[in-house]
Design a protein around this motif. Structure first.
Motif, PDB file in Angstrom:
ATOM      1  N   THR A  27      39.380  53.568  34.612  1.00 17.56           N
ATOM      2  CA  THR A  27      40.507  54.454  34.334  1.00 17.56           C
ATOM      3  C   THR A  27      40.244  55.842  34.907  1.00 17.56           C
ATOM      4  OG1 THR A  27      39.621  55.242  32.220  1.00 17.56           O
ATOM      5  CG2 THR A  27      40.946  53.203  32.178  1.00 17.56           C
ATOM      6  N   GLU A  28      41.292  56.646  35.003  1.00 15.26           N
ATOM      7  CA  GLU A  28      41.165  58.027  35.479  1.00 15.26           C
ATOM      8  C   GLU A  28      40.213  58.819  34.591  1.00 15.26           C
ATOM      9  OE1 GLU A  28      42.341  59.682  38.029  1.00 15.26           O
ATOM     10  OE2 GLU A  28      44.129  58.667  38.789  1.00 15.26           O
ATOM     11  N   SER A  29      40.316  58.629  33.273  1.00 16.50           N
ATOM     12  CA  SER A  29      39.456  59.390  32.350  1.00 16.50           C
ATOM     13  C   SER A  29      37.999  58.976  32.496  1.00 16.50           C
ATOM     14  CB  SER A  29      39.929  59.194  30.901  1.00 16.50           C
ATOM     15  OG  SER A  29      39.882  57.828  30.525  1.00 16.50           O
ATOM     16  N   LEU A  31      36.634  57.904  35.264  1.00 20.58           N
ATOM     17  CA  LEU A  31      36.194  58.476  36.532  1.00 20.58           C
ATOM     18  C   LEU A  31      35.844  59.946  36.370  1.00 20.58           C
ATOM     19  CD1 LEU A  31      35.700  58.206  39.559  1.00 20.58           C
ATOM     20  CD2 LEU A  31      38.149  58.620  39.934  1.00 20.58           C
ATOM     21  N   GLU A  32      36.628  60.676  35.597  1.00 23.15           N
ATOM     22  CA  GLU A  32      36.348  62.096  35.374  1.00 23.15           C
ATOM     23  C   GLU A  32      34.974  62.293  34.743  1.00 23.15           C
ATOM     24  OE1 GLU A  32      37.894  65.020  36.137  1.00 23.15           O
ATOM     25  OE2 GLU A  32      39.139  63.727  37.400  1.00 23.15           O
ATOM     26  N   SER A  42      38.605  60.475  43.865  1.00 24.05           N
ATOM     27  CA  SER A  42      39.859  60.025  43.264  1.00 24.05           C
ATOM     28  C   SER A  42      39.844  58.519  43.043  1.00 24.05           C
ATOM     29  CB  SER A  42      41.029  60.378  44.188  1.00 24.05           C
ATOM     30  OG  SER A  42      40.920  59.648  45.410  1.00 24.05           O
ATOM     31  N   ILE A  43      40.806  58.061  42.263  1.00 26.02           N
ATOM     32  CA  ILE A  43      40.977  56.622  42.065  1.00 26.02           C
ATOM     33  C   ILE A  43      41.266  55.946  43.401  1.00 26.02           C
ATOM     34  CG2 ILE A  43      42.603  54.900  41.177  1.00 26.02           C
ATOM     35  CD1 ILE A  43      40.595  55.575  39.105  1.00 26.02           C
ATOM     36  N   LYS A  44      42.015  56.613  44.268  1.00 28.34           N
ATOM     37  CA  LYS A  44      42.293  56.057  45.609  1.00 28.34           C
ATOM     38  C   LYS A  44      40.992  55.860  46.378  1.00 28.34           C
ATOM     39  CE  LYS A  44      45.443  55.044  48.828  1.00 28.34           C
ATOM     40  NZ  LYS A  44      44.635  54.644  49.968  1.00 28.34           N
TER      41      LYS A  44
END
Length: 307
Positions: A27-29, A31-32, A42-44
């Motif tokens: 998830t984005e969180s 990854l942060e 980034s997720i990309k």
């Protein structure tokens, strides 16, 4: 003159097609939480670069597991789990730690190797007292500042399938080994070993840490970009972590921004650039995969060693 290259070379657009529907389990969180200081990912980027990479590693882990089963069968011995070991090398400030944490998370979400552990070779530096005694405090990170024998003993125990192996812990806050603390590694499916020195060889040694690796990565970038990342990281830490009175670098918090940049440039030119040229960059060609970053930290090219 031969134009042969030992690597298959992929630009990002070609490399991302090798994902082959590998699912994104991040998830984005999450990854942060994995990102290091001043590192932009980034997720990309995960989808384009790291999912194909984890697919490749997964296929190689499966093949390694089958090879070990066949070998134990040939020897008429009961099968035993042999950890798959990945080495990640590259300069200071190039983003090794973030990539190591990201790969640990992604690889742990594959069904056939859920137990993935990570260590850094910082823990195998001699402690500051020994470095002071040897006159090596300004050579921390150079080959002679590591207890190579202890590193080899550790990695050989891991490869032998020892159920519990202890590694020393290094504190970046205190800039020293924590004598009372240990990291316990419990016979993982995969062990990731991250450090500037993991692919280095010494002509005086007969066994190298990389002898135990099943797969290796080198994180590469233009030197000017790495220098800029190092300066930016130093300035960020000067305004954050260095403010902790327990920090070894607390003395630099009173510097002006201009003075902090000058000090970081001095550290780079007098220590890190020299180590990069003498000891780190020469190991690049020993890696199975080279990730080549652009100025914005994104991976632009992937070099995959030919079989």
């Amino acid at each position: 003159m031969s134009s042969y290259s030992p690597y298959h070379i992929f630009d990002r657009n070609n490399w991302k097609t090798l994902r082959n529907h590998t699912p994104l389990r991040l998830t984005e969180s999450e990854l942060e939480e994995l990102k290091g200081v001043n590192e932009n990912i980034s997720i990309k980027e995960v989808e384009d670069v790291y999912l194909p990479l984890t697919r490749l590693i997964n296929l190689q882990v499966q093949a390694s597991q089958q090879l070990h089963k066949a070998t134990f069968s040939f020897l008429d011995q009961p099968p035993k789990k042999v950890p798959y070991i990945i080495g990640i090398a590259g300069s200071v400030a190039v983003g090794k730690s973030t990539i190591a944490r990201l790969l640990q998370t992604l690889l742990s979400r594959w069904a056939n190797h859920p137990h993935v552990e990570l260590i850094t070779t910082d823990g195998f530096l001699y402690n500051n007292a020994i470095l002071e005694e040897k006159g090596l405090m300004n050579r921390k990170g150079f080959p002679e500042s590591y207890d190579t024998e202890k590193m080899i003993d550790f990695i050989s125990d891991i490869k032998a399938g020892k159920m519990k192996t202890e590694a020393p812990i290094y504190s970046h806050l205190e800039y020293d080994i924590l004598p009372e603390e240990k990291q316990v590694i419990s016979n993982p499916d995969i062990l990731i070993v991250e450090g500037i020195n993991v692919l280095q060889v010494n002509k005086n040694d007969t066994i190298f840490m990389s002898d135990f690796f099943d797969f290796s990565l080198y994180i590469d970038a233009n030197e000017k970009d790495i220098e800029q990342w190092y300066i930016e990281r130093f300035c960020t830490l000067q305004q954050t972590a260095f403010k902790n009175p327990a920090s070894y670098f607390h003395r630099y918090t009173s510097l002006s921004k201009e003075s902090a940049i000058k000090r970081a440039m001095q550290f780079w030119s007098e220590i890190n650039a020299i180590n990069l040229h003498e000891n780190i960059l020469p190991t690049r060609g020993r890696a199975n995969v080279i990730l080549q970053k652009g100025a914005d930290h994104s991976v632009e090219h992937v070099y995959l060693r030919k079989l």
